[in-house]
Design a protein around this motif. Structure first.
Motif, PDB file in Angstrom:
ATOM      1  N   ILE A   1      -0.429 -12.515  14.899  1.00 39.28           N
ATOM      2  CA  ILE A   1      -1.534 -13.444  15.136  1.00 39.28           C
ATOM      3  C   ILE A   1      -2.561 -13.341  14.011  1.00 39.28           C
ATOM      4  O   ILE A   1      -3.154 -14.335  13.593  1.00 39.28           O
ATOM      5  N   ASP A   2      -2.763 -12.128  13.502  1.00 40.07           N
ATOM      6  CA  ASP A   2      -3.744 -11.903  12.440  1.00 40.07           C
ATOM      7  C   ASP A   2      -3.243 -12.308  11.062  1.00 40.07           C
ATOM      8  O   ASP A   2      -3.986 -12.214  10.087  1.00 40.07           O
ATOM      9  N   GLY A   3      -1.983 -12.697  10.961  1.00 36.69           N
ATOM     10  CA  GLY A   3      -1.480 -13.150   9.671  1.00 36.69           C
ATOM     11  C   GLY A   3      -0.260 -12.418   9.161  1.00 36.69           C
ATOM     12  O   GLY A   3       0.259 -12.728   8.081  1.00 36.69           O
ATOM     13  N   GLY A   4       0.230 -11.415   9.898  1.00 42.29           N
ATOM     14  CA  GLY A   4       1.460 -10.711   9.510  1.00 42.29           C
ATOM     15  C   GLY A   4       1.294  -9.798   8.306  1.00 42.29           C
ATOM     16  O   GLY A   4       2.102  -9.818   7.378  1.00 42.29           O
ATOM     17  N   HIS A   5       0.242  -8.978   8.307  1.00 43.19           N
ATOM     18  CA  HIS A   5      -0.045  -8.106   7.161  1.00 43.19           C
ATOM     19  C   HIS A   5       0.858  -6.868   7.106  1.00 43.19           C
ATOM     20  O   HIS A   5       1.011  -6.272   6.043  1.00 43.19           O
ATOM     21  N   TYR A   6       1.431  -6.475   8.250  1.00 50.07           N
ATOM     22  CA  TYR A   6       2.156  -5.207   8.309  1.00 50.07           C
ATOM     23  C   TYR A   6       3.654  -5.379   8.587  1.00 50.07           C
ATOM     24  O   TYR A   6       4.271  -4.532   9.231  1.00 50.07           O
ATOM     25  N   GLN A   7       4.238  -6.460   8.112  1.00 52.15           N
ATOM     26  CA  GLN A   7       5.623  -6.753   8.462  1.00 52.15           C
ATOM     27  C   GLN A   7       6.650  -6.272   7.438  1.00 52.15           C
ATOM     28  O   GLN A   7       7.844  -6.482   7.621  1.00 52.15           O
ATOM     29  N   THR A   8       6.214  -5.612   6.352  1.00 53.54           N
ATOM     30  CA  THR A   8       7.175  -5.076   5.385  1.00 53.54           C
ATOM     31  C   THR A   8       7.802  -3.804   5.952  1.00 53.54           C
ATOM     32  O   THR A   8       7.248  -3.169   6.854  1.00 53.54           O
ATOM     33  N   SER A   9       8.942  -3.409   5.396  1.00 60.67           N
ATOM     34  CA  SER A   9       9.639  -2.214   5.884  1.00 60.67           C
ATOM     35  C   SER A   9       8.792  -0.956   5.696  1.00 60.67           C
ATOM     36  O   SER A   9       8.809  -0.046   6.528  1.00 60.67           O
ATOM     37  N   LYS A  10       8.022  -0.908   4.614  1.00 64.67           N
ATOM     38  CA  LYS A  10       7.161   0.254   4.356  1.00 64.67           C
ATOM     39  C   LYS A  10       6.115   0.388   5.462  1.00 64.67           C
ATOM     40  O   LYS A  10       5.930   1.472   6.042  1.00 64.67           O
ATOM     41  N   TYR A  11       5.425  -0.705   5.767  1.00 57.11           N
ATOM     42  CA  TYR A  11       4.409  -0.651   6.809  1.00 57.11           C
ATOM     43  C   TYR A  11       5.021  -0.409   8.182  1.00 57.11           C
ATOM     44  O   TYR A  11       4.434   0.294   9.023  1.00 57.11           O
ATOM     45  N   GLN A  12       6.190  -0.989   8.443  1.00 55.40           N
ATOM     46  CA  GLN A  12       6.829  -0.785   9.739  1.00 55.40           C
ATOM     47  C   GLN A  12       7.198   0.673   9.947  1.00 55.40           C
ATOM     48  O   GLN A  12       7.135   1.181  11.066  1.00 55.40           O
ATOM     49  N   HIS A  13       7.550   1.353   8.870  1.00 59.43           N
ATOM     50  CA  HIS A  13       7.838   2.790   8.958  1.00 59.43           C
ATOM     51  C   HIS A  13       6.561   3.545   9.327  1.00 59.43           C
ATOM     52  O   HIS A  13       6.585   4.454  10.179  1.00 59.43           O
ATOM     53  N   GLU A  14       5.448   3.182   8.704  1.00 60.21           N
ATOM     54  CA  GLU A  14       4.169   3.825   9.016  1.00 60.21           C
ATOM     55  C   GLU A  14       3.750   3.537  10.455  1.00 60.21           C
ATOM     56  O   GLU A  14       3.237   4.424  11.160  1.00 60.21           O
ATOM     57  N   ILE A  15       3.953   2.304  10.898  1.00 56.43           N
ATOM     58  CA  ILE A  15       3.593   1.934  12.266  1.00 56.43           C
ATOM     59  C   ILE A  15       4.413   2.717  13.278  1.00 56.43           C
ATOM     60  O   ILE A  15       3.903   3.158  14.316  1.00 56.43           O
ATOM     61  N   ALA A  16       5.692   2.918  12.982  1.00 58.06           N
ATOM     62  CA  ALA A  16       6.554   3.704  13.874  1.00 58.06           C
ATOM     63  C   ALA A  16       6.040   5.138  13.986  1.00 58.06           C
ATOM     64  O   ALA A  16       6.009   5.722  15.080  1.00 58.06           O
ATOM     65  N   ASN A  17       5.609   5.715  12.848  1.00 61.97           N
ATOM     66  CA  ASN A  17       5.054   7.078  12.867  1.00 61.97           C
ATOM     67  C   ASN A  17       3.757   7.139  13.675  1.00 61.97           C
ATOM     68  O   ASN A  17       3.527   8.069  14.447  1.00 61.97           O
ATOM     69  N   ASP A  18       2.892   6.126  13.474  1.00 62.48           N
ATOM     70  CA  ASP A  18       1.630   6.083  14.221  1.00 62.48           C
ATOM     71  C   ASP A  18       1.883   5.967  15.717  1.00 62.48           C
ATOM     72  O   ASP A  18       1.197   6.615  16.538  1.00 62.48           O
ATOM     73  N   ALA A  19       2.854   5.151  16.102  1.00 65.13           N
ATOM     74  CA  ALA A  19       3.181   4.984  17.525  1.00 65.13           C
ATOM     75  C   ALA A  19       3.676   6.290  18.132  1.00 65.13           C
ATOM     76  O   ALA A  19       3.299   6.665  19.249  1.00 65.13           O
ATOM     77  N   ALA A  20       4.527   7.009  17.380  1.00 61.23           N
ATOM     78  CA  ALA A  20       5.037   8.306  17.868  1.00 61.23           C
ATOM     79  C   ALA A  20       3.902   9.311  18.014  1.00 61.23           C
ATOM     80  O   ALA A  20       3.849  10.064  19.000  1.00 61.23           O
ATOM     81  N   ASN A  21       2.985   9.320  17.037  1.00 63.20           N
ATOM     82  CA  ASN A  21       1.847  10.254  17.104  1.00 63.20           C
ATOM     83  C   ASN A  21       0.916   9.925  18.254  1.00 63.20           C
ATOM     84  O   ASN A  21       0.375  10.818  18.920  1.00 63.20           O
ATOM     85  N   ALA A  22       0.715   8.628  18.499  1.00 61.94           N
ATOM     86  CA  ALA A  22      -0.138   8.231  19.606  1.00 61.94           C
ATOM     87  C   ALA A  22       0.436   8.683  20.936  1.00 61.94           C
ATOM     88  O   ALA A  22      -0.298   9.163  21.819  1.00 61.94           O
ATOM     89  N   LEU A  23       1.751   8.566  21.088  1.00 66.24           N
ATOM     90  CA  LEU A  23       2.398   9.042  22.313  1.00 66.24           C
ATOM     91  C   LEU A  23       2.303  10.556  22.447  1.00 66.24           C
ATOM     92  O   LEU A  23       2.028  11.094  23.537  1.00 66.24           O
ATOM     93  N   ALA A  24       2.502  11.249  21.331  1.00 62.40           N
ATOM     94  CA  ALA A  24       2.475  12.719  21.356  1.00 62.40           C
ATOM     95  C   ALA A  24       1.095  13.242  21.741  1.00 62.40           C
ATOM     96  O   ALA A  24       0.978  14.222  22.492  1.00 62.40           O
ATOM     97  N   GLN A  25       0.036  12.598  21.259  1.00 62.81           N
ATOM     98  CA  GLN A  25      -1.323  13.059  21.554  1.00 62.81           C
ATOM     99  C   GLN A  25      -1.724  12.769  22.985  1.00 62.81           C
ATOM    100  O   GLN A  25      -2.660  13.382  23.499  1.00 62.81           O
ATOM    101  N   ALA A  26      -1.037  11.817  23.618  1.00 65.81           N
ATOM    102  CA  ALA A  26      -1.383  11.456  24.989  1.00 65.81           C
ATOM    103  C   ALA A  26      -0.725  12.370  26.011  1.00 65.81           C
ATOM    104  O   ALA A  26      -1.051  12.322  27.186  1.00 65.81           O
ATOM    105  N   VAL A  27       0.208  13.197  25.562  1.00 64.04           N
ATOM    106  CA  VAL A  27       0.928  14.086  26.504  1.00 64.04           C
ATOM    107  C   VAL A  27      -0.002  15.172  27.013  1.00 64.04           C
ATOM    108  O   VAL A  27      -0.740  15.783  26.247  1.00 64.04           O
TER     109      VAL A  27
END
Length: 306
Positions: free
Chosen positions: A280-306
């Motif tokens: 919706i914001d314009g697709g700034h993070y759709q490259t493979s490099k950014y998607q890899h970073e987003i996957a890491n951030d998502a995993a870290n967010a889950l880990a910190q919530a445990v």
């Protein structure tokens, strides 16, 4: 004063010419001012007037596949409630709206259009869901369903022979897409056997073995789920200069909100929700490099919530 979101408009010279003649991105107040000027123009027939859509198109051609996003829902009413009944609903809700009569409007057969602004712009598929929601809120499902997409053409308001002119404006609340879905009590839109979009009732939660709810594919629409809070979205979008921390903060908010609501979500669920926001914001993070970073951030967010 309600929040003024700028939304895309496209203008066309005729129904047969698919090429955009002009585009602009007005706020609702600017849209109303523009339409009020058009409303004074005299035309011998509706075919003599120009038309508009509530989106802009990739490559400039009016095709459904080229439609981008929209922030204004238009209901086209040829059969159903009167202008007075519809406007009474607008005033009861006290929402921002513009209503104008069409060239076919008659005292004994009301034909008009109702324009409702959104607080944020939405992609095409979300617009169709919102169209159905607002159709049921204001017109009890009786709007012209062939106009449910934001690529639909509408003749501009104006003065037409034998057509009494009506032009109404209310400056009230401007709701978010999720708030409109709540108002309509519309949780999802499914495609029926006829191929037409049909609204359905409340969604049934899916229970996990421990009794908590799990995020289903339906829950993962950012406008239907409650996992992406408007306050968190606003904070993310207003963070300048440190987008990595802003991105991670939005994911932490999603995880924390899911935990409070008793919903079990996965790393893929978080990635899915974030990517919807990014699209919706314009697709700034759709490259493979950014998607890899987003996957890491998502995993870290889950880990910190445990």
């Amino acid at each position: 004063m309600p929040y003024e979101n700028a939304f895309p408009l496209s203008f066309f010279e005729s129904v047969t010419n698919p090429n955009t003649a002009e585009t602009c991105n007005p706020t609702f107040a600017e849209f109303v001012e523009l339409m009020s000027v058009f409303a004074e123009d005299e035309h011998p027939s509706k075919e003599a007037a120009s038309l508009f859509t509530t989106t802009q198109f990739n490559h400039g051609k009016r095709r459904k596949a080229n439609a981008t996003q929209s922030g204004l829902v238009v209901l086209d009413i040829d059969h159903g409630p009167t202008i007075e009944d519809t406007w009474e609903t607008v005033m009861d809700l006290d929402v921002s709206a513009m209503l104008y009569s069409t060239a076919s409007h008659r005292e004994d057969h009301h034909k008009f259009r109702l324009c409702i602004p959104l607080e944020i712009n939405v992609l095409y598929q979300h617009y169709v869901k919102l169209w159905h929601a607002l159709d049921y809120v204001f017109i009890d499902g009786m709007s012209d369903s062939s106009k449910a997409g934001c690529e639909s053409l509408f003749y501009l308001p104006g003065q037409y022979p034998n057509a009494p002119s009506v032009f109404e404006v209310n400056n009230g609340a401007i709701f978010t897409p999720s708030e409109w879905l709540d108002i309509a009590d519309l949780q999802e839109v499914q495609v029926g056997n006829s191929g037409k979009d049909k609204p359905t009732g409340n969604r049934t939660s899916v229970k996990s073995p421990d009794g908590s709810r799990t995020a289903s594919s339906d829950d993962l629409d950012i406008y239907e789920t409650k996992l992406v809070a408007e306050t968190a979205l606003n904070k993310y979008r207003s963070s300048y200069g440190d987008w990595h921390h802003a991105r991670f903060g939005l994911m932490m908010s999603i995880v924390g909100r899911a935990k409070r609501m008793g919903i079990s979500i996965t790393q893929d669920d978080i990635i899915n929700l974030f990517n919807q926001v990014d699209q919706i914001d314009g697709g700034h993070y759709q490259t493979s490099k950014y998607q890899h970073e987003i996957a890491n951030d998502a995993a870290n967010a889950l880990a910190q919530a445990v």
